[in-house]
Design a protein around this motif. Sequence first.
Motif, PDB file in Angstrom:
ATOM      1  N   GLU A  94       0.835  -1.288   0.184  1.00 30.08           N
ATOM      2  CA  GLU A  94      -0.035   0.177  -0.052  1.00 30.08           C
ATOM      3  C   GLU A  94       0.968   1.558   0.194  1.00 30.08           C
ATOM      4  OE1 GLU A  94      -2.733   0.080   3.112  1.00 30.08           O
ATOM      5  OE2 GLU A  94      -3.648   2.001   2.688  1.00 30.08           O
ATOM      6  N   HIS A 147      -4.877   8.103  -0.775  1.00 30.11           N
ATOM      7  CA  HIS A 147      -3.219   8.167  -0.787  1.00 30.11           C
ATOM      8  C   HIS A 147      -2.541   8.992  -1.795  1.00 30.11           C
ATOM      9  CE1 HIS A 147      -3.003   4.853   2.586  1.00 30.11           C
ATOM     10  NE2 HIS A 147      -3.870   5.881   3.054  1.00 30.11           N
ATOM     11  N   HIS A 156      -8.537   0.264  -1.105  1.00 31.85           N
ATOM     12  CA  HIS A 156      -8.977   0.752   0.083  1.00 31.85           C
ATOM     13  C   HIS A 156      -9.816   1.782  -0.234  1.00 31.85           C
ATOM     14  CE1 HIS A 156      -5.923  -1.009   3.574  1.00 31.85           C
ATOM     15  NE2 HIS A 156      -6.821  -1.886   2.918  1.00 31.85           N
ATOM     16  N   ASP A 181     -11.532   1.310   3.699  1.00 27.85           N
ATOM     17  CA  ASP A 181     -10.727   1.796   4.734  1.00 27.85           C
ATOM     18  C   ASP A 181     -11.116   3.412   5.251  1.00 27.85           C
ATOM     19  OD1 ASP A 181      -8.643   2.383   6.414  1.00 27.85           O
ATOM     20  OD2 ASP A 181      -7.186   2.352   5.100  1.00 27.85           O
ATOM     21  N   ASP A 220      -5.282   2.608  -2.172  1.00 29.96           N
ATOM     22  CA  ASP A 220      -6.082   3.654  -1.225  1.00 29.96           C
ATOM     23  C   ASP A 220      -6.352   4.808  -1.960  1.00 29.96           C
ATOM     24  OD1 ASP A 220      -6.964   5.266   0.911  1.00 29.96           O
ATOM     25  OD2 ASP A 220      -6.207   3.713   2.312  1.00 29.96           O
TER      26      ASP A 220
HETATM   27 MN    MN Z   1      -5.575   2.186   3.427  1.00 28.55          MN
END
Ligand code: MN
Length: 430
Positions: free
Chosen positions: A219, A257, A281, A327, A254
């Motif tokens: 990740e 991010h 995520h 997430d 994600d």
């Molecule tokens: Mn995450």
Amino acid sequence: MTYRISDSLIAEDNEKRAPALEEDYAALGRQLERRGLDIEAITQKIAAFAVAVPTWGVGTGGTRFARFPGGGEPRDIFDKLEDCATIHQLTRATPTASPHFPWDKVSDYRVLAERAKALGIGFDAVNSNTFQDQPGQKLSYKFGSLTHASKAARDQAVAHNVECIEIGEKLGSKALTVWIADGSNFPGQSNLTHVFDWYLESLGEIVARLPGHWRVFLEHKLYEPAFYSTVIADWGSSLIAAQALGPQAFCLVDLGHHAPNVNIEQIVSRLIRAGKLAGFHFNDSKYGDDDLDAGSIDPFRLYRVFHELINAAERKAPNFDPAYMIDQSHNVTDPIESLIVSAVEIERAYAQALAVDRAALQAAQEESDVMEAHRLFKAGFLTDVSPILAEARRRKGGAIDPIATYRASGYRARKAEERPAVAGSSSGIV
Ligand code: MN
Ligand code: RM4
Ligand code: RM4
Ligand code: MN
């Protein structure tokens, strides 16, 4: 026995809502038919869709300032699983939970696996945590974990990831997600090349311990908590690492991010092309890693991501088997409500992206008919697919209106009685 929502409550609530749903579903079916699309095919795909709930998401989250827990918070992984099961019971879209260690540590994993089975919940990817120090931990992660300048600290972080794999095997997981907070706050603090080499070395040791049928999800995250450089900052670093680490390593996206305005769906398309997309995520963001509810800020972005996923599925892209996980951090809502709505919004993006006439879109692209291509692309997003989502849930025994049914059940108030608050609970993230 702890309180569970009864299936008869769901059935009673559905009965009231069924006539309106049938009307709306039929009207939507006719609308889609005029576009050459079959509502039944879309409904079946939605019914088959599943997204994992994060165990840390059912607790109230926090900011770097404070956490304001609500009543009936889960106190341990057993309570968390019960909440996860409730979300699945109402949505029929979240049959698995993604655990985080050591937050979800227990003394006997057979007991945990049995409890999950009894609740009808499976385990998705296990998440390691080397971004915090744990009580009694020998070496600190203040200056890094898998990429710490000290080999002993790196070894400790590797050992923790191996332990997560061992726990995951007992729980029936098939993947390990590795997110590290490693990076630097000052130019000159660390050697940008060495830390990446150490990452590869540490991950190499972890991959060597992976069971053959497992995958590791790398990740990336642009910044935070490191504010000058993050070791795995972007999909480029993630892809270089996944390619160096071999066929079991994949890149996890994600949605929070990335830098603002980054074209995430294009990243997704590139990772699929490389055969290295691990999965997602899901969350939404306005400024950074906000961990807001999926679809709450930019549902069109989520839609654009699903468009790429459907393209990949239709052309049977090699190595394409994305893991879908949520997430999020729920600071001001009931986490169960947020996760219910998020699961529905993720399904919504998928259903909307399925409501595109792809043959016509491809023809417009081949003709370089820009406006027609854009109109065809956007038609799905402009379609209210709510009746499809509700119908898919209803067919599987879920709630036509999961939030209304959840509220009518009084679940949270019952949990507030059953779960007296405990100090230092592992719920949520601060
Ligand atoms: Mn995450
Ligand atoms: C806030 C803001 C305030 C400060 C707190 C701790 O971001 O800057 O001035 O008191 O942080
Ligand atoms: C990070 C990252 C990880 C999650 C932690 C709690 O920002 O998104 O996936 O495990 O937060
Ligand atoms: Mn994050």
